[in-house]
Design a protein around this motif. Structure first.
Motif: not given
Length: 262
Positions: A54-55, A176, A181
């Motif tokens: 993910c970010t 994201d 996400n």
């Protein structure tokens, strides 16, 4: 719900030197920004259930949203506390009833960016959504806000985004590397802030295949809007579960693939 978030959000993009090659075969060097990947494991009641790429921001919202949209928990009433460690590699969600849903252990690819599900439900649990009100003005407001662009995508062109509207007002936006996400962050924000999700609308930058439609249905959000397109299976699922599905939503037009009011 007690929230202990010890994670300090990190850079979501980095600058690299690249070589640009043009049609006339000339080249030059310049800086280019790319998105940063973060690896996170979600625990439910002490049991690791998901590994995500993910970010590195809004991790608590992502964890809660993913647990709700994947059907592990119903909502805020199931959550006693949330703990995110300093590294952001472990987010733990503890339940009010101390019991895990009926499930079995497995590892499989999940969605995009090699996200992995390691603890999956045995039974699919989705219910028909209630009819929900929306206006054309709301849809165009979402499209207009989306057209302004989002922070990471402006710089890297490498992120998806999701907007959350509640009772006709845009209250949250998330980005994201994966559209799933970004959607889960919006769902998690709604859950953690006690919103009535049946009065929510989500706007996604990505296409809406069947798994995205399933996530919104499980999250009990009755309207999803996208600037992109749905798949045929997603439209069929929307009709089966009364999900209002609006796509190709731009500032001057949108297409209704299924309207729960019809």
């Amino acid at each position: 719900m007690v929230i202990e978030n010890h994670f300090c959000e990190r850079n979501v993009q980095e600058i690299l030197d690249v070589t640009v090659v043009q049609a006339d075969n000339s080249t030059f060097r310049r800086e280019s920004e790319v998105t940063v990947e973060h690896f996170m494991e979600i625990y439910l009641g002490g049991q690791p259930v998901l590994k995500l790429v993910c970010t590195p921001e809004n991790l608590a919202e992502l964890a809660v949203g993913r647990l709700v949209s994947d059907g592990y928990i119903a909502g805020e009433q199931d959550i006693e506390s949330i703990f995110a460690d300093e590294s952001g590699q472990h987010v733990k969600v503890y339940l009010t009833n101390k019991m895990l849903p009926e499930a079995f252990l497995k590892t499989e690819l999940s969605f995009c960016t090699t996200n992995r599900q390691v603890y999956a439900l045995k039974n699919e649990t989705m219910a028909v959504l209630p009819k929900a009100y929306y206006s054309a003005e709301w849809i165009f407001e979402l499209a207009k806000e989306f057209a302004k662009g989002s922070r990471i995508h402006k710089n890297t062109k490498g992120a998806h985004s999701c907007l959350l509207m509640y009772n006709g007002k845009i209250v949250y936006g998330a980005e994201d590397i994966g559209r799933h996400n970004a959607l889960d962050k919006a769902v998690g924000y709604a859950v953690m802030n006690g919103f009535d999700r049946e009065n929510c609308i989500v706007f996604t930058s990505g296409r809406v295949p069947v798994d995205m439609a399933q996530k919104v249905i499980r999250a009990r959000i009755p309207i999803i809007v996208s600037k992109a397109v749905p798949t045929y299976a997603a439209v069929r699922l929307a009709k089966e579960y009364n999900l209002t599905l609006i796509c190709k939503a731009w500032q001057d037009s949108y297409e209704v693939f299924h309207d729960a009011e019809e």
